[in-house]
Design a protein around this motif. Structure first.
Motif, PDB file in Angstrom:
ATOM      1  N   THR A  54       0.816  -1.213   0.000  1.00 20.96           N
ATOM      2  CA  THR A  54       0.000   0.000   0.000  1.00 20.96           C
ATOM      3  C   THR A  54       0.851   1.265   0.000  1.00 20.96           C
ATOM      4  O   THR A  54       0.315   2.368   0.165  1.00 20.96           O
ATOM      5  CB  THR A  54      -0.942   0.037   1.228  1.00 20.96           C
ATOM      6  OG1 THR A  54      -0.157   0.011   2.424  1.00 20.96           O
ATOM      7  CG2 THR A  54      -1.932  -1.120   1.207  1.00 20.96           C
ATOM      8  N   LYS A  57       0.638   3.475   3.187  1.00 22.62           N
ATOM      9  CA  LYS A  57      -0.582   4.230   3.496  1.00 22.62           C
ATOM     10  C   LYS A  57      -1.271   3.463   4.621  1.00 22.62           C
ATOM     11  O   LYS A  57      -1.919   2.444   4.404  1.00 22.62           O
ATOM     12  CB  LYS A  57      -1.473   4.346   2.270  1.00 22.62           C
ATOM     13  CG  LYS A  57      -0.824   5.160   1.163  1.00 22.62           C
ATOM     14  CD  LYS A  57      -1.691   5.196  -0.068  1.00 22.62           C
ATOM     15  CE  LYS A  57      -0.954   5.925  -1.179  1.00 22.62           C
ATOM     16  NZ  LYS A  57      -1.546   5.660  -2.476  1.00 22.62           N
ATOM     17  N   GLU A  60      -5.100   2.641   4.623  1.00 25.12           N
ATOM     18  CA  GLU A  60      -5.420   1.604   3.652  1.00 25.12           C
ATOM     19  C   GLU A  60      -4.921   0.242   4.127  1.00 25.12           C
ATOM     20  O   GLU A  60      -5.620  -0.764   4.027  1.00 25.12           O
ATOM     21  CB  GLU A  60      -4.793   1.953   2.298  1.00 25.12           C
ATOM     22  CG  GLU A  60      -5.172   0.994   1.194  1.00 25.12           C
ATOM     23  CD  GLU A  60      -4.586   1.385  -0.151  1.00 25.12           C
ATOM     24  OE1 GLU A  60      -4.549   0.507  -1.032  1.00 25.12           O
ATOM     25  OE2 GLU A  60      -4.171   2.548  -0.331  1.00 25.12           O
ATOM     26  N   ALA A  61      -3.715   0.212   4.676  1.00 23.83           N
ATOM     27  CA  ALA A  61      -3.164  -1.043   5.188  1.00 23.83           C
ATOM     28  C   ALA A  61      -4.025  -1.599   6.322  1.00 23.83           C
ATOM     29  O   ALA A  61      -4.300  -2.798   6.372  1.00 23.83           O
ATOM     30  CB  ALA A  61      -1.726  -0.835   5.658  1.00 23.83           C
TER      31      ALA A  61
END
Length: 85
Positions: A54, A57, A60-61
């Protein structure tokens, strides 16, 4: 194999955990310690892989991993993970 007397080789995560903790089959250790170390190794590797995928990020992770952002931050700190530049 039953009756062969030989212990099966440990899965890679368990072998890695044993190496990290200095465990030795001859010395004896608590199974829970080996399992905990193996789980931590697998978790650390999974978190690092997702962070790399990712682009670090974290929100998001965390979403991909199914954990909260604060939990991810705590695990990053606990495992000493750092972004390689």
């Amino acid at each position: 194999r039953a009756g062969s007397g030989a212990l099966p080789s440990a899965p890679p995560a368990v072998a890695a955990a044993e190496a990290q903790t200095g465990s030795d089959r001859r010395v004896g250790r608590d199974l829970k310690d080996v399992v905990r170390a193996a789980v931590e190794t697998v978790e650390r590797d999974a978190i690092l892989k997702v962070l790399q995928q990712t682009g670090w990020k974290k929100s998001e992770a965390a979403r991909v991993l199914g954990i909260s952002r604060p939990t991810l931050d705590a695990k990053i700190e606990a495992y000493g993970l750092e972004k390689k530049v």
